[in-house]
Design a protein around this motif. Structure first.
Motif, mmCIF file in Angstrom:
data_model
loop_
_atom_site.group_PDB
_atom_site.id
_atom_site.type_symbol
_atom_site.label_atom_id
_atom_site.label_comp_id
_atom_site.label_asym_id
_atom_site.label_seq_id
_atom_site.Cartn_x
_atom_site.Cartn_y
_atom_site.Cartn_z
ATOM 1 N N MET A 1 0.663 -1.312 0.182
ATOM 2 C CA MET A 1 0.429 0.079 0.304
ATOM 3 C C MET A 1 0.963 1.552 0.084
ATOM 4 S SD MET A 1 -3.637 1.024 2.514
ATOM 5 C CE MET A 1 -3.386 2.126 2.817
ATOM 6 N N LEU A 2 1.993 0.927 0.437
ATOM 7 C CA LEU A 2 2.811 2.067 1.149
ATOM 8 C C LEU A 2 3.821 2.775 -0.927
ATOM 9 C CD1 LEU A 2 3.878 4.484 2.358
ATOM 10 C CD2 LEU A 2 5.984 2.999 3.222
ATOM 11 N N GLU A 5 1.064 4.124 -2.456
ATOM 12 C CA GLU A 5 0.906 5.708 -3.137
ATOM 13 C C GLU A 5 2.368 6.007 -2.791
ATOM 14 O OE1 GLU A 5 1.012 9.429 -0.656
ATOM 15 O OE2 GLU A 5 2.724 7.942 -0.258
ATOM 16 N N LYS A 314 7.921 12.500 7.814
ATOM 17 C CA LYS A 314 8.424 12.162 9.077
ATOM 18 C C LYS A 314 7.474 11.496 10.206
ATOM 19 C CE LYS A 314 13.130 11.682 7.169
ATOM 20 N NZ LYS A 314 14.015 11.710 8.026
ATOM 21 N N ALA A 315 6.756 13.452 9.652
ATOM 22 C CA ALA A 315 6.306 13.261 11.539
ATOM 23 C C ALA A 315 4.936 12.382 11.302
ATOM 24 C CB ALA A 315 5.921 14.881 11.245
ATOM 25 N N LEU A 316 4.607 12.122 10.262
ATOM 26 C CA LEU A 316 3.070 10.797 10.507
ATOM 27 C C LEU A 316 4.390 8.883 10.144
ATOM 28 C CD1 LEU A 316 1.252 11.928 7.503
ATOM 29 C CD2 LEU A 316 0.869 12.624 10.047
ATOM 30 N N GLY A 317 5.093 9.177 10.241
ATOM 31 C CA GLY A 317 5.922 7.939 10.714
ATOM 32 C C GLY A 317 6.741 7.675 9.879
ATOM 33 N N ALA A 318 6.898 8.012 8.641
ATOM 34 C CA ALA A 318 7.762 7.920 7.619
ATOM 35 C C ALA A 318 9.091 7.687 7.590
ATOM 36 C CB ALA A 318 7.839 8.507 5.953
ATOM 37 N N THR A 319 8.975 5.903 7.890
ATOM 38 C CA THR A 319 11.128 5.714 8.076
ATOM 39 C C THR A 319 11.894 6.294 6.517
ATOM 40 O OG1 THR A 319 11.049 3.480 6.854
ATOM 41 C CG2 THR A 319 10.228 4.039 9.318
ATOM 42 N N ALA B 79 10.412 6.776 14.202
ATOM 43 C CA ALA B 79 9.745 7.569 13.389
ATOM 44 C C ALA B 79 8.308 6.975 13.342
ATOM 45 C CB ALA B 79 9.652 7.165 11.548
ATOM 46 N N ASN B 80 8.398 5.258 13.825
ATOM 47 C CA ASN B 80 7.599 3.747 14.806
ATOM 48 C C ASN B 80 6.791 4.701 15.456
ATOM 49 O OD1 ASN B 80 6.450 1.625 13.954
ATOM 50 N ND2 ASN B 80 7.665 0.788 15.616
ATOM 51 N N ARG B 82 6.448 7.561 16.073
ATOM 52 C CA ARG B 82 5.366 9.196 15.836
ATOM 53 C C ARG B 82 4.115 8.341 15.142
ATOM 54 N NH1 ARG B 82 10.298 11.296 14.109
ATOM 55 N NH2 ARG B 82 10.297 10.607 12.158
ATOM 56 N N ASN B 83 4.434 6.917 14.571
ATOM 57 C CA ASN B 83 2.647 6.947 13.991
ATOM 58 C C ASN B 83 2.155 6.274 14.616
ATOM 59 O OD1 ASN B 83 2.510 4.184 12.108
ATOM 60 N ND2 ASN B 83 2.667 6.124 10.838
ATOM 61 N N MET B 106 -5.196 9.194 5.296
ATOM 62 C CA MET B 106 -5.003 7.702 5.081
ATOM 63 C C MET B 106 -3.519 7.622 5.475
ATOM 64 S SD MET B 106 -5.946 4.910 2.518
ATOM 65 C CE MET B 106 -7.575 6.372 1.959
ATOM 66 N N LEU B 107 -2.802 8.860 5.142
ATOM 67 C CA LEU B 107 -0.775 8.566 4.389
ATOM 68 C C LEU B 107 -0.658 7.993 6.105
ATOM 69 C CD1 LEU B 107 1.087 9.403 2.522
ATOM 70 C CD2 LEU B 107 0.629 11.097 3.695
ATOM 71 N N PRO B 108 -0.745 8.394 7.294
ATOM 72 C CA PRO B 108 -0.050 7.341 8.960
ATOM 73 C C PRO B 108 -0.233 6.022 8.190
ATOM 74 C CG PRO B 108 -1.310 9.330 10.036
ATOM 75 C CD PRO B 108 -1.894 9.232 7.215
ATOM 76 N N LEU B 109 -1.541 6.195 7.979
ATOM 77 C CA LEU B 109 -2.101 4.119 7.822
ATOM 78 C C LEU B 109 -1.847 3.460 7.116
ATOM 79 C CD1 LEU B 109 -5.791 4.262 8.410
ATOM 80 C CD2 LEU B 109 -3.964 3.527 9.845
ATOM 81 N N ARG B 110 -0.604 4.023 6.252
ATOM 82 C CA ARG B 110 0.039 3.812 4.735
ATOM 83 C C ARG B 110 1.477 3.416 5.919
ATOM 84 N NH1 ARG B 110 -1.646 4.454 -0.839
ATOM 85 N NH2 ARG B 110 -3.492 5.748 -0.988
ATOM 86 N N TYR B 111 1.959 4.720 6.732
ATOM 87 C CA TYR B 111 3.433 4.345 7.133
ATOM 88 C C TYR B 111 2.971 3.260 7.941
ATOM 89 C CZ TYR B 111 4.597 8.431 4.162
ATOM 90 O OH TYR B 111 5.069 9.069 3.163
ATOM 91 N N SER B 114 -1.243 -0.648 7.218
ATOM 92 C CA SER B 114 -2.741 -1.288 7.180
ATOM 93 C C SER B 114 -3.046 -1.994 6.032
ATOM 94 C CB SER B 114 -3.342 -0.312 7.591
ATOM 95 O OG SER B 114 -2.565 0.267 9.131
ATOM 96 N N ASN B 115 -3.568 -2.920 5.887
ATOM 97 C CA ASN B 115 -4.315 -3.118 4.620
ATOM 98 C C ASN B 115 -5.200 -1.846 4.190
ATOM 99 O OD1 ASN B 115 -6.785 -3.793 5.086
ATOM 100 N ND2 ASN B 115 -5.977 -5.465 6.677
ATOM 101 N N LYS B 116 -5.383 -1.269 2.454
ATOM 102 C CA LYS B 116 -6.474 -0.707 2.772
ATOM 103 C C LYS B 116 -7.622 -0.748 2.780
ATOM 104 C CE LYS B 116 -6.630 1.504 -2.222
ATOM 105 N NZ LYS B 116 -5.926 1.701 -3.357
ATOM 106 N N ALA B 119 -8.017 0.601 6.610
ATOM 107 C CA ALA B 119 -7.644 1.502 6.425
ATOM 108 C C ALA B 119 -8.402 2.720 5.466
ATOM 109 C CB ALA B 119 -6.086 2.263 5.651
ATOM 110 N N ARG B 155 -6.208 13.152 10.327
ATOM 111 C CA ARG B 155 -5.163 12.247 10.212
ATOM 112 C C ARG B 155 -4.429 12.859 11.306
ATOM 113 N NH1 ARG B 155 -1.026 16.043 6.602
ATOM 114 N NH2 ARG B 155 -1.099 17.282 8.208
#
Lengths: 402, 225
Positions: A1-2, A5, A314-319, B79-80, B82-83, B106-111, B114-116, B119, B155
């Motif tokens: 899913m990433l 995106e 990154k704030a939302l959790g992107a590595t 990062a994890n 924060r997510n 949906m963006l945080p769920l992508r990182y 999660s499955n679609k 999400a 979000r």
């Protein structure tokens, strides 16, 4: 899913900066188009060569007159003559087809139309050795040859040159150097072989040519058709033996003729074409690398422009890895799109080139896959550094980047 | 206890000088609190938010989030966290301009990986929570400032974080829409959501249950209702 995106984001980024993306990809487009066109032309040339080898029948040796040297001094030309061909034809050991020929240009006239055409003196067997097919009418016979009849067979494009059609000119008289000949047949289209075009030529019986047109028994060449399972070296030895005897060359004397094995010749030519193609494709490939530098440059700009977006992601959790992936995907996608467009343009160029030159259009799939893969690798290679820079950005700082 | 920091110090190298942004912060936050952090610019409140928001690490001192020490984690571990644990709302919304409201949420769920289908359900729920389920296909440019900030809140909530951070969330909004946004925060808080708000407006700060004032990198006052 990433990944999905990342691809979406890459597409919208490329689309949003349409002009910039296009200009960036231009070097990739031109590079790929050049590589594809060059490889295509090389491959088409090879195909044409193969086709022409096929046209020569199963396998053809050609004998040409050559200079004889005595004591290192050239002593002029010792021609091949009709009698040489007859001597060869008498030998039945190899089941070969002996096809002697002579040719020269003469003025051809039909009604009010004129052309300068190459007249070939052929035996009926020559058509078989060359693998020519008849389109209209008939070929001449051995009897017409012996009778030195004024009959003529035309290449498929000759009626057009004379501003008429095959059907209209059949059984009519045309003038060659002022003498009239009856058109008894028109060949079907053979296509250019790369170094000669049988469609533009005219064909009369050999003895007619010798006596009525050229006034000589000197041959231009003798083709010898042999089947594929024949031992070529042995056949060549036999030819040498017969001709040396006919030309009265003693032991130690040099041949006054040479024998070409066309398949050898075509191997050489294929090699030369291959080297040449690789060379030009290589040079064109350099422009792909130059294009890669352009992609890297614009990716660095893109990373700077999108610093805040990177901070947010990154704030939302992107590595680091997912940010890197996003930018690498964008660079690779840009290059693949450029590659696809380049393949399209290159194929179009090849199509135009082959159409204009009457060549067979041939584009190997491997060249298409190869050049797109290469473009993708260029994107990958030159995308890594900008992507790394993006991944290493400090989230707290980049969120506040103005 | 959600947040517990002891003697948090953050120093920056500025040329040959060392600048102390935080000079020793001891802070505890319980679940369900609604806190405002105030202070003049340069006081260190942004640095404090960066550290307790796991966007940055302290030079010295310890920080426990949900009982787990996070003061010396790697960038990807942060990062994890924060997510999963933290939701951010920013003054300038920080929405992706080319994506729809739903895609932004949906963006945080992508990182999170999660499955679609899951999400999609959760993102729609979050949009519903801020009253924007009928705007899910709109891009930020097609939304008002207040609506954009509500998308940002959705979000921030979509991963059900332990803490919601809001950095001047009403700074770019007129007072009426600012009030709407504050009402959303208050409602979320009444449902148990821990919220930390950074603001310099007294009227905003007064709506929370606890006001912490930062001055020169230290806590100057900490007043609970």
């Amino acid at each position: 899913m990433l990944v999905e995106e990342s691809i979406q984001s890459a597409i919208s980024s490329i689309k949003n900066n349409g002009v910039r993306s296009f200009l960036t990809a231009l070097a990739i487009i031109i590079g790929t188009a050049a590589v594809i066109a060059v490889i295509g032309i090389g491959s088409s040339a090879e195909k044409a060569l193969e086709a022409s080898i096929d046209d020569l029948g199963p396998r053809t040796l050609s004998i040409f007159p050559s200079q004889r040297k005595r004591g290192g001094v050239s002593s002029g030309f010792n021609p091949l003559v009709i009698k040489d061909a007859e001597a060869l034809a008498k030998n039945t050991e190899h089941n070969w087809l002996v096809a002697p020929a002579m040719s020269g240009n003469r003025q051809v006239k039909f009604r009010n139309s004129n052309m300068n055409g190459e007249i070939n003196g052929y035996l009926p067997v020559n058509f078989e050795v060359r693998g020519f097919d008849l389109g209209h009418g008939r070929l001449f016979t051995e009897k017409e040859n012996l009778g030195r009849k004024r009959v003529i067979v035309l290449g498929s494009k000759v009626p057009g040159e004379l501003k008429t059609s095959a059907k209209q000119i059949l059984n009519k008289e045309i003038l060659i150097a002022g003498t009239s000949y009856t058109v008894i047949g028109v060949l079907s289209e053979e296509g250019s072989t790369g170094w000669q075009n049988p469609d533009d030529d005219l064909y009369v019986p050999l003895l007619t040519a010798a006596q009525r047109i050229f006034g000589t028994d000197r041959l231009g060449w003798i083709n010898v058709g042999i089947s594929n399972d024949t031992n070529v070296d042995y056949v060549m030895m036999t030819i040498e033996q017969i001709l040396r005897q006919k030309h009265d060359i003693g032991p130690g004397g040099e041949n006054d003729f040479r024998i070409n094995d066309w398949s050898q010749f075509s191997d050489l030519r294929r090699q030369a074409t291959g080297i040449f193609t690789a060379l030009i494709a290589g040079i064109a490939g350099i422009s792909l690398i130059v294009g890669g530098i352009g992609v890297m440059n614009i990716m660095l700009v893109s990373v700077t422009e999108r610093t805040r977006e990177i901070g947010l992601r990154k704030a939302l959790g992107a590595t680091q890895k997912s940010i890197m992936m996003q930018f690498i995907i964008e660079a690779v996608l840009l290059c693949i799109l450029g590659g696809l467009l380049g393949v399209f343009i290159g194929t179009l160029l090849l199509f135009i080139f082959t159409s204009l030159n009457d060549w067979i259009f041939y584009m190997p799939i491997s060249a298409i896959i190869g050049s797109i893969t290469f473009s993708a690798l260029v994107g990958l290679f030159f995308g890594i550094w900008p992507a790394k820079r993006a991944a290493k950005l400090d989230p707290a700082v980049s969120l506040r980047y103005e | 206890m959600i947040i517990k920091t002891e003697n948090l110090v953050k120093e920056y190298e500025a040329g040959s000088q060392t600048v102390k942004a935080l000079s020793g912060i001891d802070l505890s936050v319980e679940k369900g609190e609604f806190i405002s952090i105030m202070g003049p610019s340069g006081s260190g409140k942004t640095t404090l938010m960066n550290i307790i928001g796991c966007l940055d690490t302290p030079t010295r001192g310890t920080y426990h989030l949900n009982g787990k020490s996070v003061s010396d984690l790697s960038e990807d571990e942060l990062a994890n966290i924060r997510n999963k644990e933290i939701g951010f709302v920013f003054q300038s919304f920080h929405l992706l301009a080319r994506n729809s409201a739903l895609d932004n949420v949906m963006l945080p769920l992508r990182y999170a990986g999660s499955n679609k289908s899951e999400a999609l359900i959760r993102s729609n729920e979050a949009l519903d929570q801020v009253g924007l389920s009928d705007r899910s296909t709109h891009t930020p440019a097609e939304l008002s400032g207040g609506q954009q900030q509500r998308v940002a809140i959705a979000r921030a909530l979509v991963n059900k974080p332990s803490i919601l951070f809001a950095d001047e969330p009403t700074g770019n909004l007129d007072s009426k829409t600012g009030e709407d946004v504050m009402n959303i925060f208050k409602e979320l808080n009444s449902n148990g959501q821990t919220i930390i708000l950074i603001t310099h407006e007294d009227s905003i700060a007064k709506q929370s249950n606890r006001i912490i004032t930062i001055m020169d990198g230290l806590i100057k006052s900490d007043i609970k209702d």
